[in-house]
Write a protein that holds these residues in place. Structure first.
Motif, mmCIF file in Angstrom:
data_model
loop_
_atom_site.group_PDB
_atom_site.id
_atom_site.type_symbol
_atom_site.label_atom_id
_atom_site.label_comp_id
_atom_site.label_asym_id
_atom_site.label_seq_id
_atom_site.Cartn_x
_atom_site.Cartn_y
_atom_site.Cartn_z
ATOM 1 N N HIS A 365 44.473 44.687 29.413
ATOM 2 C CA HIS A 365 44.954 44.072 30.638
ATOM 3 C C HIS A 365 44.099 44.540 31.822
ATOM 4 C CE1 HIS A 365 48.448 43.092 28.194
ATOM 5 N NE2 HIS A 365 48.827 42.257 29.136
ATOM 6 N N LYS A 368 38.271 41.712 33.619
ATOM 7 C CA LYS A 368 37.776 40.560 34.361
ATOM 8 C C LYS A 368 36.872 39.752 33.447
ATOM 9 C CE LYS A 368 35.639 39.081 38.692
ATOM 10 N NZ LYS A 368 35.103 39.497 40.009
ATOM 11 N N SER A 385 42.608 29.975 31.316
ATOM 12 C CA SER A 385 42.329 30.857 32.451
ATOM 13 C C SER A 385 43.585 31.085 33.282
ATOM 14 C CB SER A 385 41.216 30.250 33.321
ATOM 15 O OG SER A 385 40.983 31.040 34.463
ATOM 16 N N ARG A 386 44.333 30.015 33.521
ATOM 17 C CA ARG A 386 45.570 30.162 34.302
ATOM 18 C C ARG A 386 46.589 31.020 33.551
ATOM 19 N NH1 ARG A 386 44.406 24.628 35.386
ATOM 20 N NH2 ARG A 386 45.776 23.992 33.681
ATOM 21 N N SER A 389 45.586 34.720 33.525
ATOM 22 C CA SER A 389 45.782 35.316 34.846
ATOM 23 C C SER A 389 47.245 35.676 35.063
ATOM 24 C CB SER A 389 45.310 34.346 35.931
ATOM 25 O OG SER A 389 43.927 34.095 35.816
ATOM 26 N N ASN A 390 48.139 34.865 34.514
ATOM 27 C CA ASN A 390 49.572 35.158 34.634
ATOM 28 C C ASN A 390 50.004 36.316 33.744
ATOM 29 O OD1 ASN A 390 49.888 33.025 36.430
ATOM 30 N ND2 ASN A 390 50.377 31.552 34.825
ATOM 31 N N PHE A 393 45.477 39.520 33.178
ATOM 32 C CA PHE A 393 44.017 39.530 33.092
ATOM 33 C C PHE A 393 43.421 38.917 34.360
ATOM 34 C CE2 PHE A 393 45.584 39.546 28.785
ATOM 35 C CZ PHE A 393 44.748 40.446 28.124
ATOM 36 N N VAL A 394 42.186 39.278 34.657
ATOM 37 C CA VAL A 394 41.469 38.658 35.772
ATOM 38 C C VAL A 394 40.540 37.608 35.175
ATOM 39 C CG1 VAL A 394 40.041 39.056 37.803
ATOM 40 C CG2 VAL A 394 41.580 40.860 36.993
ATOM 41 N N ALA A 395 41.107 36.456 34.891
ATOM 42 C CA ALA A 395 40.354 35.384 34.232
ATOM 43 C C ALA A 395 39.942 34.335 35.257
ATOM 44 C CB ALA A 395 41.204 34.736 33.138
ATOM 45 N N PHE A 396 38.721 33.831 35.117
ATOM 46 C CA PHE A 396 38.250 32.793 36.021
ATOM 47 C C PHE A 396 37.270 31.879 35.284
ATOM 48 C CE2 PHE A 396 35.172 36.141 36.248
ATOM 49 C CZ PHE A 396 33.947 35.546 36.482
ATOM 50 N N THR A 420 31.917 41.461 36.398
ATOM 51 C CA THR A 420 32.511 40.746 35.266
ATOM 52 C C THR A 420 32.425 41.618 34.012
ATOM 53 O OG1 THR A 420 31.843 38.624 36.221
ATOM 54 C CG2 THR A 420 32.472 38.634 33.894
#
Length: 549
Positions: A365, A368, A385-386, A389-390, A393-396, A420
């Protein structure tokens, strides 16, 4: 009090090989990685007995760039954020520069750094929307962006005050407030007119645009092109039965294609698709011909990417509509004169739950991670990704314009932020992931194959690649005759670039010949025995480099 209370803990964890520094209950330690890890583990073990609870996600391990990989290995599973010394120094320099600025310039740089503040620089300069800036307008825009004084301005404002940028932008007598309002109003009105949709009709309000009235608004209707696919096509039971012949997880948008053919009253339709989808070409052709009055041509030339769209050949065949499958619309439909083009991305549904489970199970957790794929899996990538992020995790999804967020090509990939931790590619094969790996050699790369459902670690020999390219350059220096290959596959190749390269070669006392090719085959190039070096400058349609010496 904090300092006194923490002293027993500090003395209890004194260890050789590390140096401690504490300020109240905030501590720091320096030393080699293994010693710091032992210190960290012991602090977590005995800290609670002294009322001290470590919060790993808020801890930072600062290391030199060359030690970052080792640090990630030593601190695996600790949730400690590992940052490079270079990033810390850059952040410190940035803060130092900002603190040295006066308040006005500091505020200007803050605004210029906000997300979306540079959109006006990237806007397409449509003349009809007044997006085409003159040199003066562009210079003024840059000056306003960085709080620099404007040149050639009047000394007094119409309100009587000394002229200044701040006063001019807000003065009700100066005219700038009205100009800004009117430009936005007129641009919005023009867009509504083009779409034949007026806002006053939708909202049932008196229209504020002078060129329109409530009476005039009655003639504005929503065109068929903005409505949904007619239900008689989308829900046709015969069509739904035919669609069962195609894979359910592949979205070929057949109802949309049929509707577009009928709307255009197209008599001849061309289908262009990459090699991996050609096995469905005959089935799609049969369906389209059965439910419309068109005849279908299947274009057999190989298609590697979006730059291979062959509207020139389709136009020569007198085609009314060309359907291009499997790639994003890099060539806008407005730039294909004489023929209508429909792009079908062929969205492929994957086992998203298994993909998410694989990521959550293998990454800590707070990691990125950049998640990318080809256009077929972009919707899955953005959903993942969404969701990640919830879940902490720092997902983009990085973006390389004009591509969609999360989309990459074999020739186009975004540069990722330095912090990253991981790059995750959703897809099969190596062609596309190598593109973004080459663009980001310092980021660990992983691939999730949606067909085998395996998550693998991927590597690339960057030193070997650089050495091979250096060897090719050194050999090219000795060449006396160069062969310039102009790509003719779809929209590849540029005559302007060809002329520039040709002039560079001849101006340096070398000979050159130009060869037009849709695909490169060694056997063909070997026929040109006088050529010492070949130069292929097309968009990267295939991951090949050809050289004859």
């Amino acid at each position: 009090m904090y300092g006194i209370a923490i002293l027993p803990l500090v003395k209890a964890i004194e260890k050789s090989g590390v140096t401690q520094k504490w300020f109240a209950d905030d501590g720091s330690v320096s030393g080699d990685l293994n010693s710091i890890k032992d210190f960290f583990d012991e602090l977590q073990d005995i800290g609670p007995a002294f009322g001290y609870f470590v919060n790993p996600p808020k801890c930072q391990l600062i290391v030199k760039d060359r030690h970052k990989t080792k640090a990630e290995t030593v601190f695996t599973g600790t949730n400690v954020e590992i940052v490079s010394e270079k990033k810390i120094l850059l952040d410190h320099k940035k803060a130092t520069v900002q603190n040295a600025l006066d308040e006005e310039l500091k505020y200007a740089t803050q605004l210029a750094s906000e997300k979306g503040s540079s959109n006006w620089l990237n806007a397409i300069p449509f003349k009809k929307y007044n997006f085409d800036l003159t040199k003066r307008e562009f210079r003024d825009g840059i000056s306003l962006r960085y709080a620099r004084p404007l040149t050639n301005t009047p000394s007094l404002c119409p309100c009587g005050k000394n002229f200044s940028t701040t006063n001019a932008l807000h003065c009700p007598k100066g005219g700038y407030t009205h100009i800004r309002h009117n430009e936005i109003r007129d641009t919005f009105a023009n867009i509504m007119k083009e779409s034949t949709l007026c806002l006053c009709k939708v909202m049932d309000l008196k229209c504020p645009v002078k060129s329109c009235s409530v009476v005039d608004a009655k003639r504005f209707t929503v065109p068929k092109t903005t409505s949904l696919i007619p239900s008689q096509i989308a829900n046709d039971p015969l069509l739904l039965d035919e669609l069962e012949k195609l894979p359910r997880n592949y979205n070929f948008e057949i109802p949309k294609t049929i509707w577009r053919i009928k709307e255009l009253k197209a008599k001849t339709v061309a289908l262009q698709m990459p090699e991996g989808l050609t096995l469905f070409a005959c089935t799609i052709s049969d369906i389209l011909e059965a439910f419309t009055d068109c005849s279908v041509i299947i274009m057999g030339d190989v298609t590697y990417g979006a730059c291979c769209i062959d509207d020139f050949t389709a136009r020569a065949l007198d085609v009314d509509l060309m359907v291009h499958y499997g790639h994003s619309c890099l060539i806008p439909v407005t730039e294909t004169p004489g023929i209508k083009v429909l792009y079908v991305f062929v969205d492929i549904q994957v086992d998203l739950a298994h993909f998410l489970h694989s990521i959550i199970h293998n990454f800590a957790h707070g990691t990125k991670m950049a998640i990318v794929s080809t256009i077929q899996f972009v919707s899955a990538v953005q959903s993942a990704s969404r969701e990640l992020s919830n879940r902490g995790f720092v997902a983009f999804t990085p973006q390389a314009r004009p591509l969609s967020p999360g989309e990459i090509l074999g020739c186009t990939s975004p540069k990722l932020p330095e912090d990253t931790d991981a790059l995750i590619y959703l897809g099969d094969g190596r062609f596309h992931i190598e593109s973004i790996m080459i663009a980001n050699p310092c980021v660990k790369a992983f691939k999730y194959d949606p067909y085998s459902k395996k998550l693998t670690s991927e590597t690339y020999d960057f030193e070997l690649m650089c050495q091979m390219r250096a060897d090719a350059v050194n050999k090219a220096k000795k060449a006396t005759c160069f062969g310039l290959i102009l790509g003719t596959l779809g929209r590849q190749g540029s005559v302007a670039v060809l002329e520039r390269l040709s002039n560079l070669v001849t101006s340096n006392g070398r000979n050159c010949i130009v060869v037009y090719m849709s695909e490169i085959f060694d056997s063909k190039l070997e026929q040109f025995s006088d050529v010492d070096c070949w130069v292929d400058y097309r968009q990267a349609a295939e991951n090949q480099h050809h050289e004859l010496t």
